[in-house]
Design a protein around this motif. Structure first.
Motif, PDB file in Angstrom:
ATOM      1  N   LEU A   1     -26.364   0.748  11.879  1.00 45.04           N
ATOM      2  CA  LEU A   1     -26.161  -0.232  10.815  1.00 45.04           C
ATOM      3  C   LEU A   1     -26.704   0.278   9.487  1.00 45.04           C
ATOM      4  O   LEU A   1     -26.220  -0.115   8.426  1.00 45.04           O
ATOM      5  N   ASP A   2     -27.712   1.139   9.554  1.00 43.94           N
ATOM      6  CA  ASP A   2     -28.300   1.739   8.361  1.00 43.94           C
ATOM      7  C   ASP A   2     -28.553   3.215   8.650  1.00 43.94           C
ATOM      8  O   ASP A   2     -29.387   3.564   9.485  1.00 43.94           O
ATOM      9  N   LYS A   3     -27.821   4.101   7.988  1.00 39.58           N
ATOM     10  CA  LYS A   3     -27.912   5.531   8.271  1.00 39.58           C
ATOM     11  C   LYS A   3     -29.231   6.126   7.814  1.00 39.58           C
ATOM     12  O   LYS A   3     -29.773   7.021   8.470  1.00 39.58           O
ATOM     13  N   LYS A   4     -29.752   5.675   6.688  1.00 43.89           N
ATOM     14  CA  LYS A   4     -30.965   6.285   6.142  1.00 43.89           C
ATOM     15  C   LYS A   4     -32.147   6.118   7.080  1.00 43.89           C
ATOM     16  O   LYS A   4     -32.899   7.049   7.340  1.00 43.89           O
TER      17      LYS A   4
ATOM     18  N   THR B   1     -42.166   2.935  34.278  1.00 44.90           N
ATOM     19  CA  THR B   1     -42.068   4.160  33.494  1.00 44.90           C
ATOM     20  C   THR B   1     -40.604   4.546  33.403  1.00 44.90           C
ATOM     21  O   THR B   1     -39.836   4.371  34.350  1.00 44.90           O
ATOM     22  N   GLN B   2     -40.185   5.054  32.248  1.00 39.22           N
ATOM     23  CA  GLN B   2     -38.776   5.381  32.052  1.00 39.22           C
ATOM     24  C   GLN B   2     -38.614   6.527  31.056  1.00 39.22           C
ATOM     25  O   GLN B   2     -39.493   6.791  30.230  1.00 39.22           O
ATOM     26  N   LEU B   3     -37.464   7.176  31.157  1.00 39.12           N
ATOM     27  CA  LEU B   3     -37.111   8.305  30.300  1.00 39.12           C
ATOM     28  C   LEU B   3     -35.712   8.043  29.750  1.00 39.12           C
ATOM     29  O   LEU B   3     -34.822   7.585  30.481  1.00 39.12           O
ATOM     30  N   GLU B   4     -35.520   8.337  28.459  1.00 41.05           N
ATOM     31  CA  GLU B   4     -34.217   8.081  27.830  1.00 41.05           C
ATOM     32  C   GLU B   4     -33.803   9.267  26.972  1.00 41.05           C
ATOM     33  O   GLU B   4     -34.601   9.791  26.185  1.00 41.05           O
ATOM     34  N   TYR B   5     -32.538   9.674  27.116  1.00 42.32           N
ATOM     35  CA  TYR B   5     -31.948  10.740  26.320  1.00 42.32           C
ATOM     36  C   TYR B   5     -31.033  10.111  25.273  1.00 42.32           C
ATOM     37  O   TYR B   5     -30.167   9.282  25.609  1.00 42.32           O
ATOM     38  N   ARG B   6     -31.221  10.494  23.998  1.00 43.87           N
ATOM     39  CA  ARG B   6     -30.479   9.910  22.895  1.00 43.87           C
ATOM     40  C   ARG B   6     -29.694  10.989  22.152  1.00 43.87           C
ATOM     41  O   ARG B   6     -30.256  12.013  21.771  1.00 43.87           O
ATOM     42  N   LEU B   7     -28.408  10.748  21.952  1.00 47.54           N
ATOM     43  CA  LEU B   7     -27.516  11.714  21.311  1.00 47.54           C
ATOM     44  C   LEU B   7     -26.759  11.038  20.178  1.00 47.54           C
ATOM     45  O   LEU B   7     -26.129  10.001  20.375  1.00 47.54           O
ATOM     46  N   GLU B   8     -26.830  11.640  18.982  1.00 50.02           N
ATOM     47  CA  GLU B   8     -26.073  11.141  17.837  1.00 50.02           C
ATOM     48  C   GLU B   8     -24.665  11.717  17.857  1.00 50.02           C
ATOM     49  O   GLU B   8     -24.459  12.907  18.102  1.00 50.02           O
ATOM     50  N   LEU B   9     -23.676  10.857  17.575  1.00 49.32           N
ATOM     51  CA  LEU B   9     -22.281  11.246  17.516  1.00 49.32           C
ATOM     52  C   LEU B   9     -21.758  11.027  16.089  1.00 49.32           C
ATOM     53  O   LEU B   9     -22.408  10.360  15.276  1.00 49.32           O
ATOM     54  N   PRO B  10     -20.589  11.568  15.758  1.00 50.10           N
ATOM     55  CA  PRO B  10     -20.016  11.327  14.426  1.00 50.10           C
ATOM     56  C   PRO B  10     -19.680   9.849  14.224  1.00 50.10           C
ATOM     57  O   PRO B  10     -19.653   9.055  15.168  1.00 50.10           O
ATOM     58  N   LYS B  11     -19.431   9.502  12.977  1.00 48.03           N
ATOM     59  CA  LYS B  11     -19.002   8.153  12.604  1.00 48.03           C
ATOM     60  C   LYS B  11     -20.032   7.089  12.959  1.00 48.03           C
ATOM     61  O   LYS B  11     -19.686   5.970  13.356  1.00 48.03           O
ATOM     62  N   ARG B  12     -21.323   7.438  12.860  1.00 48.24           N
ATOM     63  CA  ARG B  12     -22.424   6.500  13.072  1.00 48.24           C
ATOM     64  C   ARG B  12     -22.632   6.100  14.533  1.00 48.24           C
ATOM     65  O   ARG B  12     -23.491   5.268  14.820  1.00 48.24           O
ATOM     66  N   PHE B  13     -21.901   6.643  15.455  1.00 42.34           N
ATOM     67  CA  PHE B  13     -22.041   6.262  16.850  1.00 42.34           C
ATOM     68  C   PHE B  13     -23.092   7.119  17.552  1.00 42.34           C
ATOM     69  O   PHE B  13     -23.500   8.179  17.062  1.00 42.34           O
TER      70      PHE B  13
END
Length: 434
Positions: free
Chosen positions: A405-408, A354-366
């Motif tokens: 790789l694909d923003k949309k 079992t696992q938990l992951e936090y995801r954060l969007e940064l500018p410039k597609r990162f």
């Protein structure tokens, strides 16, 4: 999923296999064309939609001028409107035919894995609507893929995934041939030792799913294959190994799958859930050398914390029954159950994670992610591996970098650094871990 034999001297060495086994290596190739084909399905959806909207543009331009003409020019416009129509209509039909055609995609995909090393997966696919009148089903895909890594592993796969009758039916099929180089590691008094193996084989897989309501899909599946397993030449061996010495085996199974997905984007879910349960029954009555059962289930839940933050949870359970070969047990660290472990160092009859992951969007597609989890292997059965394998509490944690790789559709290149109980791993792949 593929076949093979117990490696030479396996019963006397107290050794364990790695994730480079065919179950995590050769069998993974079967799904390469399907996974990455699905990726390109989403990438090309907007282009197909735009093409459909652009088809009537030439006709609508002239039509607009006629309707907006003043009354004095009505007769002239009617006289000039008739002659061009025979030329315009065939042109529209030609454009319409072009839109209905599929798209050919070519993608060299880099990979880096503690299981099979670093290399590239070249993909050639053809994406098309199975029926041009069906506006509900996702586009279907057929194609071929290869595998080349720096440890000498090579593979070739051809397959397809068809969506029929307004997404009522899903048909998946694939064939793969290749060779995988991997090691089995020692345990107990043999800790620190490893035996390099080479397994060559091919496999065929087919699955038919039908929508049964409440977004559930269910249906049968079939797989069969054969392989040849031998010891690779290595510096530890002081005598040449004859090329004809090895183990042959065949595995054949029938099974079933039940799945449900309520997320809107399978490459970057921001809400909803995903559930899948598979069962495969290998039997000598079907021509299989081994008779055993394999069960797997996974569940994921996603929460959107804000426009650029997502919290993702995953749980996974695996079990085997009967008398499976060593490589058909539950292998810890495959399919991203927990990162930080070389697949195959821990394996047994039962496994959970079992696992938990936090995801954060940064500018410039990162983007950045942080993840942590815990799992375990539970011994069982009467084989040597299961007798010497003790229960293990296996934590994991790490961080990762993403680049869209694909923003949309938010399809990202993933690079993860993870720390496990025995060391760390680095992985490079396309798409999120779960």
């Amino acid at each position: 999923m593929v076949h093979g034999h117990k490696p030479i001297g396996i019963h006397n060495s107290g050794l364990q296999e790695t994730d480079r086994s065919p179950r995590s290596g050769i069998s993974a190739l079967i799904h390469i064309i399907l996974v990455f084909g699905g990726l390109w399905i989403l990438l090309n959806r907007p282009a197909i939609a735009q093409g459909q909207q652009q088809v009537p543009d030439p006709g609508t331009g002239s039509g607009t001028q006629v309707t907006s003409s003043p009354p004095e020019a009505a007769e002239k416009s009617e006289q000039t409107k008739a002659p061009p129509q025979p030329e315009t209509q065939p042109q529209d039909k030609k454009n319409e035919k072009r839109v209905r055609r599929g798209a050919i995609v070519v993608a060299p995909i880099p990979i880096s894995s503690p299981a099979i090393g670093s290399g590239i997966v070249p993909v050639l696919g053809y994406i098309f609507p199975f029926s041009t009148k069906d506006k509900v089903s996702p586009p279907s895909v057929v194609g071929v893929a290869g595998l080349f890594t720096n440890d000498g592993s090579r593979g070739f796969a051809v397959g397809g995934q068809l969506y029929l009758k307004e997404n009522t039916y899903r048909i998946t099929s694939g064939f793969v041939h290749g060779n995988m180089n991997y090691d089995i590691y020692g345990n107990g008094i043999a800790a620190g030792l490893k035996l390099p193996l080479k397994q060559t084989g091919e496999a065929f897989f087919a699955e038919f799913l039908r929508r049964i309501g409440w977004k559930f899909f269910a249906g049968p599946r079939f797989m069969t294959g054969r392989s040849f397993l031998t010891v690779r030449p290595n510096s530890a061996s002081r005598f040449p190994i004859p090329t004809e010495v090895g183990l042959h085996s065949t595995l054949t199974a029938i099974g079933a799958q039940l799945t449900r997905d309520t997320s809107l984007n399978r490459f970057y879910p921001t809400g909803g859930t995903f559930f899948a349960f598979t069962s495969d029954f290998f039997s000598d009555a079907l021509g299989s050398k081994y008779s055993f059962q394999s069960y797997k289930t996974t569940f994921s839940k996603y929460w959107s914390l804000s426009g650029k933050q997502v919290l993702a949870y995953n749980a996974f359970f695996c079990a085997t029954g009967g008398s499976p070969p060593f490589y058909a047990n539950c292998i810890y660290g495959t399919s991203n159950q927990l990162r930080g472990y070389t697949a195959g160092r821990y394996f047994t009859r039962y496994m959970l994670a079992t696992q938990l992951e936090y995801r954060l969007e940064l500018p410039k597609r990162f983007g950045l992610v942080g993840f942590g989890g815990v799992g375990g292997v539970i011994p069982g059965g009467s084989q040597l591996f299961q007798r010497v394998q003790n229960s293990h509490f296996l934590p994991s944690g790490g961080v990762g970098l993403r680049f869209q790789l694909d923003k949309k559709n938010h399809v990202s290149l993933r690079a993860d650094f993870a720390q496990g109980r025995d060391g760390h791993t680095f992985g490079l792949a396309i798409g999120e871990a779960f």
